[in-house]
Design a protein around this motif. Structure first.
Motif, short mmCIF file in Angstrom:
data_model
loop_
_atom_site.label_atom_id
_atom_site.label_comp_id
_atom_site.label_asym_id
_atom_site.label_seq_id
_atom_site.Cartn_x
_atom_site.Cartn_y
_atom_site.Cartn_z
N GLN A 13 33.46 42.24 33.87
CA GLN A 13 33.24 41.11 34.76
C GLN A 13 34.53 40.74 35.49
O GLN A 13 34.52 40.39 36.68
N ARG A 16 35.05 43.19 38.23
CA ARG A 16 34.19 42.91 39.38
C ARG A 16 34.79 41.80 40.23
O ARG A 16 34.77 41.86 41.46
N ARG A 17 35.35 40.78 39.59
CA ARG A 17 36.00 39.69 40.31
C ARG A 17 37.20 40.21 41.10
O ARG A 17 37.41 39.85 42.26
N ARG A 18 38.00 41.06 40.46
CA ARG A 18 39.15 41.67 41.15
C ARG A 18 38.69 42.48 42.35
O ARG A 18 39.32 42.45 43.43
N LEU A 19 37.59 43.20 42.17
CA LEU A 19 37.07 44.04 43.26
C LEU A 19 36.62 43.18 44.43
O LEU A 19 36.91 43.49 45.60
N ASP A 20 35.90 42.10 44.17
CA ASP A 20 35.43 41.21 45.23
C ASP A 20 36.60 40.65 46.04
O ASP A 20 36.57 40.60 47.27
N ILE A 21 37.64 40.21 45.34
CA ILE A 21 38.79 39.60 46.02
C ILE A 21 39.57 40.65 46.81
O ILE A 21 39.96 40.41 47.96
N ALA A 23 38.46 43.46 48.05
CA ALA A 23 37.65 43.88 49.21
C ALA A 23 37.70 42.83 50.32
O ALA A 23 37.78 43.17 51.50
N ASN A 24 37.66 41.54 49.93
CA ASN A 24 37.76 40.47 50.93
C ASN A 24 39.12 40.47 51.60
O ASN A 24 39.23 40.26 52.82
N ASP A 68 37.46 34.32 33.78
CA ASP A 68 37.87 34.06 35.16
C ASP A 68 38.30 32.60 35.30
O ASP A 68 37.56 31.69 34.94
N GLU A 215 46.59 46.63 48.98
CA GLU A 215 45.20 46.40 48.61
C GLU A 215 44.50 47.72 48.27
O GLU A 215 43.64 47.77 47.39
#
Length: 251
Positions: A13, A16-21, A23-24, A68, A215
């Motif tokens: 999890q 996934r949070r690291r990936l979302d940030i 990617a943004n 998180d 990134e």
């Protein structure tokens, strides 16, 4: 599921949070005034206790999960990007432009693409009204348009004289700000800078402070962490399968 699976799930999890940030951040590497975000996690310790003989072994009583916490902003400024438009500005230092969105709510931005609306007000490229040091929209008379200029302290003036001073708001901790999803930031508790504290450059905007190479490296690291997590998960499944098989043979 046993405790090892829960620990592994908390790690995935977090990934996934690291990936979302990440990617943004990558998607906004060319967005004016965008500030890079980085995730912040807490270690959550669960103590396993119970009466004998079910008491957990001493070395296994404290189980650590990943929790998180929040995302923090990278406060480093982006590079100055000249545009040739005298109304475009960059805040040279800390602070945010305070604006009123379409609903009248106060929000904040560092994207300095400014223009004069049909209603004669100073607005951002998205139509949000730029506020002065008193928190009010800045009105621009039609005859002032050809000679508009912005001084380093944020004073907006024309040949006829000063028209107002663009407000710059600072926060003790930029973590008080959060992304709204429309290019603006939400926050509260800011303080308006005085004229002697404000530094503004006109004729250009601030670029994003995202470094695409960094990134990309972050995304690769996340991918490898996912792969390691999957390998551990497979190893745990193999151990369970082996244990079940042995119990079956005993029976």
């Amino acid at each position: 599921m046993d405790i090892s699976t829960y620990v592994l799930l908390s790690h995935e999890q977090a990934l996934r949070r690291r990936l979302d940030i990440a990617a943004n951040n990558m998607a906004n590497s060319e967005t004016a005034g965008f500030r890079r975000e980085a995730p912040v996690f807490h270690e959550y310790v669960e103590t396993m206790e119970g009466p004998p003989p079910r008491e957990a072994p001493r070395d296994a009583r404290a189980t650590r999960f990943v929790q998180d916490y929040r995302a923090r902003l990278d406060t480093r400024s982006g590079a100055f990007q000249p545009t040739g438009n005298p109304l475009d500005i960059m805040i040279d230092g800390p602070g945010w432009l305070a604006v009123h969105d379409a609903g009248g709510e106060t929000a904040y931005t560092r994207a300095g693409f400014l223009k004069v609306s049909e209603a004669g007000e100073l607005v951002t490229s998205g139509g949000a009204k730029v506020l002065d040091e008193g928190g009010q929209p800045i009105a621009i008379p039609p005859d002032a348009l050809p000679t508009l200029a912005i001084a380093p302290d944020g004073t907006l003036s024309a040949q006829t004289g000063p028209l107002g001073r663009i407000g710059v708001t600072v926060f003790e901790d930029d973590s008080a700000l959060s992304q709204r999803g429309d290019g603006l930031m939400a926050g509260s508790g800011g303080r308006s800078l005085g004229a002697n504290e404000t530094r503004i450059r006109s004729g250009g905007v601030e670029g994003s402070n995202v470094q695409p190479i960094s990134e990309t490296t972050e995304l690769i690291d996340i991918l490898r962490s996912y792969q390691s997590s999957m390998a551990i998960s497979k190893a745990i499944d193999d151990l369970r399968r082996d244990a079940i098989g042995r119990l079956g043979r005993i029976g």
